[in-house]
Design a protein around this motif. Structure first.
Motif, short mmCIF file in Angstrom:
data_model
loop_
_atom_site.label_atom_id
_atom_site.label_comp_id
_atom_site.label_asym_id
_atom_site.label_seq_id
_atom_site.Cartn_x
_atom_site.Cartn_y
_atom_site.Cartn_z
N UNK A 69 -59.13 5.51 83.16
CA UNK A 69 -60.05 4.82 84.06
C UNK A 69 -61.47 5.20 83.65
N UNK A 70 -62.30 4.23 83.43
CA UNK A 70 -63.67 4.50 82.96
C UNK A 70 -64.43 5.37 83.96
N UNK A 71 -65.15 6.35 83.46
CA UNK A 71 -65.93 7.22 84.34
C UNK A 71 -66.98 6.43 85.11
N UNK A 72 -67.44 5.31 84.52
CA UNK A 72 -68.45 4.47 85.19
C UNK A 72 -67.95 3.94 86.52
N UNK A 73 -66.63 3.80 86.67
CA UNK A 73 -66.06 3.33 87.93
C UNK A 73 -66.40 4.32 89.06
N UNK A 74 -66.30 5.59 88.76
CA UNK A 74 -66.59 6.62 89.76
C UNK A 74 -68.09 6.69 90.04
N UNK A 75 -68.90 6.53 88.98
CA UNK A 75 -70.35 6.54 89.18
C UNK A 75 -70.78 5.37 90.06
N UNK A 76 -70.15 4.21 89.83
CA UNK A 76 -70.47 3.04 90.64
C UNK A 76 -70.11 3.25 92.11
N UNK A 77 -69.00 3.91 92.35
CA UNK A 77 -68.57 4.19 93.73
C UNK A 77 -69.52 5.17 94.39
N UNK A 78 -69.96 6.18 93.64
CA UNK A 78 -70.92 7.14 94.21
C UNK A 78 -72.26 6.48 94.48
N UNK A 79 -72.63 5.53 93.64
CA UNK A 79 -73.88 4.79 93.86
C UNK A 79 -73.80 4.00 95.16
N UNK A 80 -72.65 3.40 95.41
CA UNK A 80 -72.47 2.63 96.64
C UNK A 80 -72.54 3.55 97.87
N UNK A 81 -71.92 4.71 97.76
CA UNK A 81 -71.96 5.67 98.87
C UNK A 81 -73.39 6.14 99.12
N UNK A 82 -74.14 6.39 98.04
CA UNK A 82 -75.54 6.83 98.18
C UNK A 82 -76.39 5.73 98.81
N UNK A 83 -76.04 4.49 98.49
CA UNK A 83 -76.77 3.36 99.07
C UNK A 83 -76.56 3.30 100.58
N UNK A 84 -75.34 3.55 101.02
CA UNK A 84 -75.05 3.58 102.45
C UNK A 84 -75.84 4.69 103.15
N UNK A 85 -76.03 5.81 102.43
CA UNK A 85 -76.78 6.94 103.00
C UNK A 85 -78.29 6.73 102.89
N UNK A 86 -78.68 5.69 102.17
CA UNK A 86 -80.09 5.42 101.87
C UNK A 86 -80.71 6.56 101.07
N UNK A 87 -79.89 7.14 100.20
CA UNK A 87 -80.36 8.15 99.26
C UNK A 87 -80.66 7.41 97.96
N UNK A 88 -81.89 6.91 97.85
CA UNK A 88 -82.19 5.96 96.78
C UNK A 88 -82.32 6.62 95.42
N UNK A 89 -82.77 7.86 95.37
CA UNK A 89 -82.83 8.54 94.08
C UNK A 89 -81.43 8.72 93.51
N UNK A 90 -80.51 9.17 94.34
CA UNK A 90 -79.12 9.32 93.91
C UNK A 90 -78.54 7.97 93.50
N UNK A 91 -78.88 6.92 94.24
CA UNK A 91 -78.38 5.59 93.92
C UNK A 91 -78.81 5.17 92.53
N UNK A 92 -80.09 5.37 92.22
CA UNK A 92 -80.61 4.98 90.89
C UNK A 92 -79.91 5.76 89.79
N UNK A 93 -79.77 7.06 89.97
CA UNK A 93 -79.16 7.89 88.94
C UNK A 93 -77.69 7.53 88.73
N UNK A 94 -76.96 7.30 89.82
CA UNK A 94 -75.54 6.95 89.69
C UNK A 94 -75.37 5.56 89.10
N UNK A 95 -76.26 4.63 89.42
CA UNK A 95 -76.20 3.30 88.81
C UNK A 95 -76.44 3.39 87.30
N UNK A 96 -77.32 4.28 86.90
CA UNK A 96 -77.53 4.49 85.46
C UNK A 96 -76.26 5.04 84.81
#
Length: 250
Positions: free
Chosen positions: A63-90
């Motif tokens: 399973x591509x590691x990017x799948x997990x990064x994308x999920x963490x980005x979505x979770x950070x978005x729900x928390x409105x943690x935008x710095x974490x969202x940007x980094x996880x999306x990268x």
């Protein structure tokens, strides 16, 4: 029949998760039509505390590691943690989405609150992938160049002249940023004023003689809009309010 079959597989995936077999649940969802994206994100978010799941899925189930990064980005978005969202999306290789999030949720907010230093981490990550971001030069690239300006002037005339060119270029780049909403206007004005003030200090360092004082007024040739209160800057130069002393803040 296809729909009922898919629903059955989603039900089976849910059973696997309830039994603690999260890795196999992820594996199953990845093989559903569309990759079970939404359900997969929720499963990964619920298993955030267990990094062994990610390690097993990546190493053993391919399973591509990017799948997990994308999920963490979505979770950070729900928390409105935008710095974490940007980094996880990268990390998820979703560079355009990361760039858009940076511009919409972080850049102007941090400039206005005078916390621009907190943009560095996201900017460096985005910069390393700028070739995948079509709007880099007119978006985050502007902030990257702006934050790259020094806080102290160099000592030699050659270095001062090089810096003068850089500052003028940054002033021109500010024209590319949005200038519609109040926060955007405030952020661009603040950057424009700092850029103009820095240029004033450079001119003062280059032309120390009072007889060359009128040369400072060439600041009006900087290619930045009059909306940046440039006339106020020029007036302050003429009135001698901007002194050029170390620590002067305008």
């Amino acid at each position: 029949e296809l729909s009922s079959g898919i629903n059955a597989e989603y039900g089976y995936a849910a059973q696997l998760e309830r039994l603690g077999l999260v890795s196999w649940c992820v594996f199953l969802l990845r093989h559903l039509p569309g990759g079970g994206t939404t359900a997969l994100s929720h499963v990964i978010q619920r298993a955030q505390g267990d990094r062994t799941v990610e390690g097993f899925c990546v190493s053993n189930l391919r399973v591509a590691r990017e799948v997990f990064s994308g999920a963490r980005a979505l979770a950070a978005q729900f928390r409105e943690d935008w710095e974490c969202t940007v980094l996880e999306l990268c990390d998820a290789q979703q560079y355009i989405e990361a760039h858009e999030t940076f511009l919409e949720k972080l850049a102007t907010q941090k400039i206005v609150s005078r916390e621009e230093g907190q943009l560095s981490c996201c900017l460096e990550r985005l910069h390393s992938h700028k070739h995948y971001i079509p709007q880099w030069e007119t978006g985050a690239g502007v902030y990257h160049c702006y934050l790259g300006l020094p806080s102290e002037l160099p000592s030699t005339e050659e270095e001062l002249e090089e810096l003068r060119v850089r500052v003028s270029e940054v002033g021109a780049m500010l024209n590319h940023l949005p200038y519609t909403h109040l926060r955007e206007i405030c952020a661009v004005d603040m950057m424009g004023l700092r850029t103009a003030t820095l240029l004033v200090h450079i001119w003062r360092a280059l032309f120390k003689d009072t007889e060359n004082r009128d040369l400072l007024l060439t600041i009006k040739t900087i290619p930045i809009p009059s909306d940046y209160w440039i006339h106020d800057v020029i007036k302050k130069i003429s009135d001698g309010i901007i002194t050029g002393n170390e620590g002067t803040v305008f």
